[in-house]
Design a protein around this motif. Sequence first.
Motif, PDB file in Angstrom:
ATOM      1  N   GLY A 230     -16.661  12.843 -10.728  1.00  0.00           N
ATOM      2  CA  GLY A 230     -16.522  13.439 -11.727  1.00  0.00           C
ATOM      3  C   GLY A 230     -15.706  13.587 -12.835  1.00  0.00           C
ATOM      4  N   GLY A 231     -15.066  12.299 -12.786  1.00  0.00           N
ATOM      5  CA  GLY A 231     -13.649  11.765 -13.728  1.00  0.00           C
ATOM      6  C   GLY A 231     -14.388  10.746 -14.341  1.00  0.00           C
ATOM      7  N   THR A 232     -13.504  10.663 -14.992  1.00  0.00           N
ATOM      8  CA  THR A 232     -14.057   9.614 -16.601  1.00  0.00           C
ATOM      9  C   THR A 232     -12.798   8.201 -15.585  1.00  0.00           C
ATOM     10  N   ARG A 233     -12.257   8.372 -14.556  1.00  0.00           N
ATOM     11  CA  ARG A 233     -11.192   7.141 -14.804  1.00  0.00           C
ATOM     12  C   ARG A 233     -10.822   7.044 -13.147  1.00  0.00           C
ATOM     13  N   GLY A 234     -11.399   5.835 -12.700  1.00  0.00           N
ATOM     14  CA  GLY A 234     -10.625   5.752 -10.983  1.00  0.00           C
ATOM     15  C   GLY A 234      -9.703   4.364 -11.205  1.00  0.00           C
ATOM     16  N   LEU A 235      -8.855   4.615 -10.063  1.00  0.00           N
ATOM     17  CA  LEU A 235      -8.156   3.613  -9.584  1.00  0.00           C
ATOM     18  C   LEU A 235      -7.934   3.877  -8.582  1.00  0.00           C
ATOM     19  N   ALA A 236      -8.082   1.842  -7.827  1.00  0.00           N
ATOM     20  CA  ALA A 236      -7.244   2.265  -6.063  1.00  0.00           C
ATOM     21  C   ALA A 236      -6.181   1.296  -6.479  1.00  0.00           C
ATOM     22  N   PHE A 237      -5.614   1.703  -5.460  1.00  0.00           N
ATOM     23  CA  PHE A 237      -4.322   1.532  -4.497  1.00  0.00           C
ATOM     24  C   PHE A 237      -4.454   0.858  -3.709  1.00  0.00           C
ATOM     25  N   SER A 238      -3.223   0.241  -3.197  1.00  0.00           N
ATOM     26  CA  SER A 238      -3.369  -0.415  -1.655  1.00  0.00           C
ATOM     27  C   SER A 238      -3.336   0.625  -0.580  1.00  0.00           C
ATOM     28  N   SER A 239      -3.006   1.518  -0.163  1.00  0.00           N
ATOM     29  CA  SER A 239      -2.918   2.465   0.692  1.00  0.00           C
ATOM     30  C   SER A 239      -3.269   4.608  -0.469  1.00  0.00           C
ATOM     31  N   GLY A 240      -3.383   5.085   0.899  1.00  0.00           N
ATOM     32  CA  GLY A 240      -3.042   6.722   0.024  1.00  0.00           C
ATOM     33  C   GLY A 240      -2.150   6.863  -0.442  1.00  0.00           C
ATOM     34  N   MET A 241      -0.712   6.315   0.409  1.00  0.00           N
ATOM     35  CA  MET A 241       0.673   6.600   0.315  1.00  0.00           C
ATOM     36  C   MET A 241       1.105   5.867  -1.651  1.00  0.00           C
ATOM     37  N   ALA A 242       0.368   4.842  -1.701  1.00  0.00           N
ATOM     38  CA  ALA A 242       0.218   3.961  -2.972  1.00  0.00           C
ATOM     39  C   ALA A 242       0.265   4.769  -3.642  1.00  0.00           C
ATOM     40  N   ALA A 243      -1.115   5.347  -3.919  1.00  0.00           N
ATOM     41  CA  ALA A 243      -1.801   6.180  -4.716  1.00  0.00           C
ATOM     42  C   ALA A 243      -0.999   7.701  -5.692  1.00  0.00           C
ATOM     43  N   ILE A 244      -0.468   7.744  -4.049  1.00  0.00           N
ATOM     44  CA  ILE A 244      -0.140   9.470  -4.351  1.00  0.00           C
ATOM     45  C   ILE A 244       1.291   8.625  -5.030  1.00  0.00           C
ATOM     46  N   SER A 245       2.328   8.119  -4.409  1.00  0.00           N
ATOM     47  CA  SER A 245       3.228   7.773  -5.051  1.00  0.00           C
ATOM     48  C   SER A 245       3.218   7.441  -6.376  1.00  0.00           C
ATOM     49  N   THR A 246       2.297   6.678  -6.905  1.00  0.00           N
ATOM     50  CA  THR A 246       2.310   6.339  -7.775  1.00  0.00           C
ATOM     51  C   THR A 246       1.737   7.573  -9.024  1.00  0.00           C
ATOM     52  N   ALA A 247       1.341   8.513  -7.941  1.00  0.00           N
ATOM     53  CA  ALA A 247       0.824   9.582  -9.329  1.00  0.00           C
ATOM     54  C   ALA A 247       2.238  10.421  -9.548  1.00  0.00           C
ATOM     55  N   PHE A 248       2.830  10.287  -8.612  1.00  0.00           N
ATOM     56  CA  PHE A 248       4.163  11.002  -8.874  1.00  0.00           C
ATOM     57  C   PHE A 248       5.253  10.637  -9.844  1.00  0.00           C
ATOM     58  N   LEU A 249       4.514   9.135 -10.241  1.00  0.00           N
ATOM     59  CA  LEU A 249       5.012   8.522 -11.360  1.00  0.00           C
ATOM     60  C   LEU A 249       5.394   9.038 -12.875  1.00  0.00           C
ATOM     61  N   LEU A 250       4.196   9.687 -12.921  1.00  0.00           N
ATOM     62  CA  LEU A 250       3.836  10.755 -14.265  1.00  0.00           C
ATOM     63  C   LEU A 250       5.220  11.586 -14.289  1.00  0.00           C
ATOM     64  N   LEU A 251       5.933  11.747 -13.453  1.00  0.00           N
ATOM     65  CA  LEU A 251       6.993  12.987 -13.403  1.00  0.00           C
ATOM     66  C   LEU A 251       7.814  12.319 -13.699  1.00  0.00           C
ATOM     67  N   SER A 252       8.638  13.010 -14.553  1.00  0.00           N
ATOM     68  CA  SER A 252      10.155  12.492 -14.458  1.00  0.00           C
ATOM     69  C   SER A 252      11.694  12.745 -14.030  1.00  0.00           C
ATOM     70  N   GLN A 253      12.664  12.107 -14.823  1.00  0.00           N
ATOM     71  CA  GLN A 253      13.913  12.577 -13.865  1.00  0.00           C
ATOM     72  C   GLN A 253      13.726  14.166 -14.089  1.00  0.00           C
ATOM     73  N   GLY A 254      14.857  14.983 -13.798  1.00  0.00           N
ATOM     74  CA  GLY A 254      15.268  16.334 -14.372  1.00  0.00           C
ATOM     75  C   GLY A 254      13.886  17.907 -14.296  1.00  0.00           C
ATOM     76  N   ASP A 255      12.440  16.764 -13.430  1.00  0.00           N
ATOM     77  CA  ASP A 255      11.312  17.802 -13.296  1.00  0.00           C
ATOM     78  C   ASP A 255      11.548  18.075 -11.901  1.00  0.00           C
ATOM     79  N   HIS A 256      10.939  19.325 -12.299  1.00  0.00           N
ATOM     80  CA  HIS A 256      10.369  20.424 -10.014  1.00  0.00           C
ATOM     81  C   HIS A 256       9.349  19.694  -9.272  1.00  0.00           C
ATOM     82  N   VAL A 257       8.681  19.583  -8.941  1.00  0.00           N
ATOM     83  CA  VAL A 257       7.209  20.305  -8.697  1.00  0.00           C
ATOM     84  C   VAL A 257       7.487  21.376  -6.834  1.00  0.00           C
ATOM     85  N   VAL A 258       6.387  21.686  -6.765  1.00  0.00           N
ATOM     86  CA  VAL A 258       5.676  22.839  -5.901  1.00  0.00           C
ATOM     87  C   VAL A 258       4.756  21.509  -4.922  1.00  0.00           C
ATOM     88  N   VAL A 259       5.277  22.322  -3.532  1.00  0.00           N
ATOM     89  CA  VAL A 259       4.238  21.839  -2.997  1.00  0.00           C
ATOM     90  C   VAL A 259       4.238  22.283  -1.991  1.00  0.00           C
TER      91      VAL A 259
END
Length: 392
Positions: A69-98
Amino acid sequence: MTKHDYSFETQLLHNKHKFDPSTGAVSVPVQYASTFHQPSVDTFGKFDYSRSLNPTREALEDIIAEMEGGTRGLAFSSGMAAISTAFLLLSQGDHVVVTEDVYGGTFRMVTQVLSRFGIEHTFVDMTNLEEVRAAIQPNTKLLYMETPSNPLMKVTDIEAVVAIAKEIGALTFVDNTFMTPYLQRPLDLGVDVVLHSATKFLGGHSDTLSGLAVVKDEELGNRLYTLQNSFGAVLGVQDAWLVMRGIKTLSVRMNQSQENAKQIAAFLKDHPLVQKVHFPGLEDHPQYEIHSRQAKGPGAVLSFELENEELFKAFVENVKLPVFAVSLGGVESILSYPAKMSHAAMPEGERQKRGISNTLLRLSVGLESVEDIIHDFSAALEVASNTLLKKG
Ligand SMILES: *Cc1c(COP(=O)(O)O)cnc(C)c1O
């Protein structure tokens, strides 16, 4: 006549890529070209270079976007590639709750890689919303969920976490690998980015590595696309084709595996040598209500704990049907040992804190006859306990 929307099951087969418009081929053509001839100096075609866009990969990207139900899908070489690339939406100094019992590879990436780039993290038990709130800092930009979690099948209330994120203007990601959009659609619940290891149920045949990301917001989609193209961890065309083939049978595979999993969970729960069963389909699962509200079913992964390490070892040595391996979501049942496999990247102390004990096994239920699996497990448990009795 009123407009009739096809059901999810039908859409898996009858979507935009039902047949190839140029030839009528009923299977998406695999386009191996890395580069594309351009008509002239000032007219460029839609495709120019396969890292940026490739027709085979694009077909899979369209299909997963529609499924989630999205507008855009993106395919990556592995699940970790998708996850790592999405994390790059963050910048230095940001904080994430996991979420604390996150996939081992995500744990490694957050703790060993992001930390070197000045992106801070706090792990929390996401089933506890107070703990989520308490972890929030002025620089918190992302709340990262995995539900049901791996390997303890803890369930996060997605809408509640989305509400917290909205209050502070943070993004939310959900790793939806265990559920797939057939059972759970996080974008409908307000999540910003849905992530998948398509290596698992979407591909479904233990024969390809791949990752997917889906967003609803177009601007966020553009940003993620820029990261995909910049980082370059795109999915190859042969793998994209395998995932598309797997997706066609997603609902039937999921139905069968899930039904099997329900029966196996009930069998294990009643077995005297099994200490604990973690499965969101059991009514005594702590978040049974929440899961039933936000997902259509419990899925086909469960974990269970045996009484002690000797019994555990003897059981693993005697069980015959499932492959003993990492990974999940295949047509065959897969038994894995989180402490030494998927969560080996997590130090022992961290594992213990999260309740990932040394006698915990994870089972991804396949398409075998459930009677055969239960018979196999029952026999292995009996042999294991007899061996121990003899040893005394
Ligand atoms: C397997 C898995 C991943 C990583 O995916 P790969 O395709 O192995 O890189 C991420 N999250 C979950 C929940 C997984 O099971």
